[in-house]
Design a protein around this motif. Sequence first.
Motif, PDB file in Angstrom:
ATOM      1  N   GLY A  89     -10.232   8.002  -1.946  1.00  0.00           N
ATOM      2  CA  GLY A  89     -10.252   7.696  -3.305  1.00  0.00           C
ATOM      3  C   GLY A  89      -8.938   7.823  -3.855  1.00  0.00           C
ATOM      4  O   GLY A  89      -8.614   6.928  -4.703  1.00  0.00           O
ATOM      5  N   GLU A  90      -8.294   8.819  -3.578  1.00  0.00           N
ATOM      6  CA  GLU A  90      -7.045   9.036  -4.168  1.00  0.00           C
ATOM      7  C   GLU A  90      -5.987   8.227  -3.565  1.00  0.00           C
ATOM      8  O   GLU A  90      -5.056   7.925  -4.468  1.00  0.00           O
ATOM      9  N   GLU A  91      -6.197   8.065  -2.307  1.00  0.00           N
ATOM     10  CA  GLU A  91      -5.276   7.082  -1.682  1.00  0.00           C
ATOM     11  C   GLU A  91      -5.172   5.691  -2.261  1.00  0.00           C
ATOM     12  O   GLU A  91      -4.287   4.982  -2.564  1.00  0.00           O
ATOM     13  N   MET A  92      -6.269   5.357  -2.516  1.00  0.00           N
ATOM     14  CA  MET A  92      -6.688   3.862  -3.057  1.00  0.00           C
ATOM     15  C   MET A  92      -6.082   3.918  -4.610  1.00  0.00           C
ATOM     16  O   MET A  92      -5.607   3.152  -4.913  1.00  0.00           O
ATOM     17  N   ARG A  93      -6.470   5.154  -5.319  1.00  0.00           N
ATOM     18  CA  ARG A  93      -5.812   5.302  -6.669  1.00  0.00           C
ATOM     19  C   ARG A  93      -4.482   4.905  -6.603  1.00  0.00           C
ATOM     20  O   ARG A  93      -3.810   4.348  -7.497  1.00  0.00           O
ATOM     21  N   ARG A  94      -3.752   5.711  -5.824  1.00  0.00           N
ATOM     22  CA  ARG A  94      -2.265   5.727  -5.717  1.00  0.00           C
ATOM     23  C   ARG A  94      -1.732   4.101  -5.478  1.00  0.00           C
ATOM     24  O   ARG A  94      -0.781   3.592  -5.853  1.00  0.00           O
ATOM     25  N   ALA A  95      -2.430   3.440  -4.657  1.00  0.00           N
ATOM     26  CA  ALA A  95      -2.136   2.163  -4.074  1.00  0.00           C
ATOM     27  C   ALA A  95      -2.276   1.253  -5.208  1.00  0.00           C
ATOM     28  O   ALA A  95      -1.352   0.493  -5.447  1.00  0.00           O
ATOM     29  N   GLY A  96      -3.395   1.579  -6.066  1.00  0.00           N
ATOM     30  CA  GLY A  96      -3.575   0.636  -7.216  1.00  0.00           C
ATOM     31  C   GLY A  96      -2.492   0.935  -8.172  1.00  0.00           C
ATOM     32  O   GLY A  96      -2.153   0.118  -8.882  1.00  0.00           O
ATOM     33  N   ASN A  97      -2.215   2.288  -8.452  1.00  0.00           N
ATOM     34  CA  ASN A  97      -1.000   2.485  -9.418  1.00  0.00           C
ATOM     35  C   ASN A  97       0.221   1.795  -8.901  1.00  0.00           C
ATOM     36  O   ASN A  97       0.966   1.102  -9.709  1.00  0.00           O
ATOM     37  N   ASP A  98       0.402   1.888  -7.625  1.00  0.00           N
ATOM     38  CA  ASP A  98       1.806   1.102  -7.048  1.00  0.00           C
ATOM     39  C   ASP A  98       1.772  -0.277  -7.440  1.00  0.00           C
ATOM     40  O   ASP A  98       2.687  -1.004  -7.918  1.00  0.00           O
ATOM     41  N   ALA A  99       0.542  -0.964  -7.205  1.00  0.00           N
ATOM     42  CA  ALA A  99       0.273  -2.451  -7.483  1.00  0.00           C
ATOM     43  C   ALA A  99       0.670  -2.637  -8.961  1.00  0.00           C
ATOM     44  O   ALA A  99       1.128  -3.680  -9.125  1.00  0.00           O
ATOM     45  N   HIS A 100       0.050  -1.914  -9.689  1.00  0.00           N
ATOM     46  CA  HIS A 100       0.057  -2.157 -10.974  1.00  0.00           C
ATOM     47  C   HIS A 100       1.646  -2.056 -11.557  1.00  0.00           C
ATOM     48  O   HIS A 100       2.104  -2.989 -12.300  1.00  0.00           O
ATOM     49  N   ALA A 101       2.051  -0.804 -11.132  1.00  0.00           N
ATOM     50  CA  ALA A 101       3.513  -0.934 -11.619  1.00  0.00           C
ATOM     51  C   ALA A 101       4.562  -2.024 -10.888  1.00  0.00           C
ATOM     52  O   ALA A 101       5.455  -2.283 -11.846  1.00  0.00           O
ATOM     53  N   ALA A 102       4.135  -2.399  -9.870  1.00  0.00           N
ATOM     54  CA  ALA A 102       4.952  -3.868  -9.466  1.00  0.00           C
ATOM     55  C   ALA A 102       4.601  -5.106  -9.937  1.00  0.00           C
ATOM     56  O   ALA A 102       4.970  -6.190  -9.737  1.00  0.00           O
ATOM     57  N   GLY A 103       3.360  -5.075 -10.964  1.00  0.00           N
ATOM     58  CA  GLY A 103       2.940  -6.085 -11.739  1.00  0.00           C
ATOM     59  C   GLY A 103       1.822  -7.076 -10.770  1.00  0.00           C
ATOM     60  O   GLY A 103       1.495  -8.247 -11.110  1.00  0.00           O
TER      61      GLY A 103
END
Length: 169
Positions: A89-103
């Motif tokens: 869950g934390e790994e996917m949250r971080r991946a989501g954060n990275d995707a959000h930051a990249a637009g």
Amino acid sequence: MAPADAPPSSTAAAPSSTAPAGSMRRMLDIINETSAQSGVTCEVKKKCPDGSYVPAEDADLKTADFDARMSKVVAMVKDMPRTRRLAFGEEMRRAGNDAHAAGDHGDAVQMYAQAMAGLDQTGSEEMKADARKRIALPVLTNMAASFLELKRPVQALACCDERRRRGPS
């Protein structure tokens, strides 16, 4: 020259679809491209509430792809030990954060949904509160932000309502 009924050569060009491998759109593109010479085309239809069928749009195919991915994720995490589920869950949250930051807000929403699939609400009240604080609350907040960027306020509001329902951090 090969006979008409000979299998296609392994050196034939691969279909040129740019859709992700394994996606409904990619499969449809490959079927249509490889059968074009025979004049056969394939179309996916969706069933409407009134029972009629209409051609599926790209958004429908993307929804089907998302549903298939989520089913796989849920099946994958259901038998994981609690600590591994939380790490996922934390790994996917971080991946989501990275995707959000990249637009990449669509990808972010998908990663956040997978993070929620990894949420483990078993154990003591303290363990549940920890999972809620570490994963559920930040994911729901971030997912709402991504939905707003995608101009999908109804989904953003649903995330905010769910976050509020789950309580304070």
